[in-house]
Motif scaffolding. Structure first.
Motif, PDB file in Angstrom:
ATOM      1  N   SER A  41       0.844  -1.198   0.000  1.00  0.00           N
ATOM      2  CA  SER A  41       0.000   0.000   0.000  1.00  0.00           C
ATOM      3  C   SER A  41       0.881   1.250   0.000  1.00  0.00           C
ATOM      4  CB  SER A  41      -0.901   0.012   1.239  1.00  0.00           C
ATOM      5  OG  SER A  41      -0.135   0.270   2.407  1.00  0.00           O
ATOM      6  N   ASP A  42       0.341   2.339  -0.495  1.00  0.00           N
ATOM      7  CA  ASP A  42       1.068   3.612  -0.476  1.00  0.00           C
ATOM      8  C   ASP A  42       1.406   4.009   0.962  1.00  0.00           C
ATOM      9  OD1 ASP A  42       0.847   3.729  -3.227  1.00  0.00           O
ATOM     10  OD2 ASP A  42      -0.829   5.140  -3.223  1.00  0.00           O
ATOM     11  N   ASN A 168      -5.333   2.337  -1.214  1.00  0.00           N
ATOM     12  CA  ASN A 168      -4.629   3.461  -1.825  1.00  0.00           C
ATOM     13  C   ASN A 168      -5.608   4.564  -2.197  1.00  0.00           C
ATOM     14  OD1 ASN A 168      -2.169   2.217  -1.487  1.00  0.00           O
ATOM     15  ND2 ASN A 168      -2.019   1.515  -3.595  1.00  0.00           N
TER      16      ASN A 168
END
Length: 179
Positions: A41-42, A168
């Protein structure tokens, strides 16, 4: 396991691998790789970059402190022959106390970094709950299991990539932008 059962499992796995979540997956059980979910994930990428930078800075600082302490220890050792034993003992005790204090400070900084990592992971998982619940509802699932806990499954029930995409969109990298 019988050969017929193996054939059925392999067939289901191959068929399942070709079914995408976008094709309206319906399954009572879903799986997720929670480590990959976080790391891909970001948010997880940002946190892990920040933690790595802090850890690297701490390691560099530790290296510099170690060099300084080694030089001080060498200087203290060289003074030993010229000092009365009680004066040397006082200097050595002060040096040992300083080293112990630095060690405790470094351990506290390591714990703070570990706590920061854990707090961010908890923040991520709390934010992930509604996203995962929505995916479950869409799939008609009753449960999401940790992928590593499942002996064998069709790839089609793994929602990790879908969960990463949605997190995200929902959380981004977790950095709040000023309004």
């Amino acid at each position: 396991m019988g050969s017929a059962l193996r054939l059925i499992i392999v067939t289901l796995a191959l068929f399942g691998a070709s079914v995408s979540f976008a094709q309206d997956l319906r399954s009572p059980i879903l799986t997720i790789d929670s480590d990959r979910f976080y790391r891909a994930s970001d948010f997880g990428k940002r946190v892990l970059r920040e933690i790595a930078a802090q850890t690297d800075a701490l390691a560099e600082d530790n290296r510099l402190i170690e060099e300084t302490l080694e030089a001080e220890e060498l200087a203290l050792t060289e003074q030993r022959a010229d000092l009365p034993p009680e004066d040397f003992r006082a200097l050595a005790d002060a040096f040992d106390a300083r080293v112990q204090s630095i060690r405790e400070q470094r351990e506290a900084e390591n714990r703070a970094i570990a706590n920061q990592l854990e707090e961010n992971r908890d923040r991520f998982l709390n934010a992930a709950a509604p996203v995962l619940e929505a995916i479950m509802r869409e799939a008609g699932a009753a449960v999401v299991l940790e992928r590593r806990s499942v002996f064998i499954s069709a790839n089609a029930i793994d929602i990790t990539d879908t969960a990463v995409e949605r997190m995200n969109e929902t959380l981004g990298d977790g950095v709040q932008t000023p309004d």
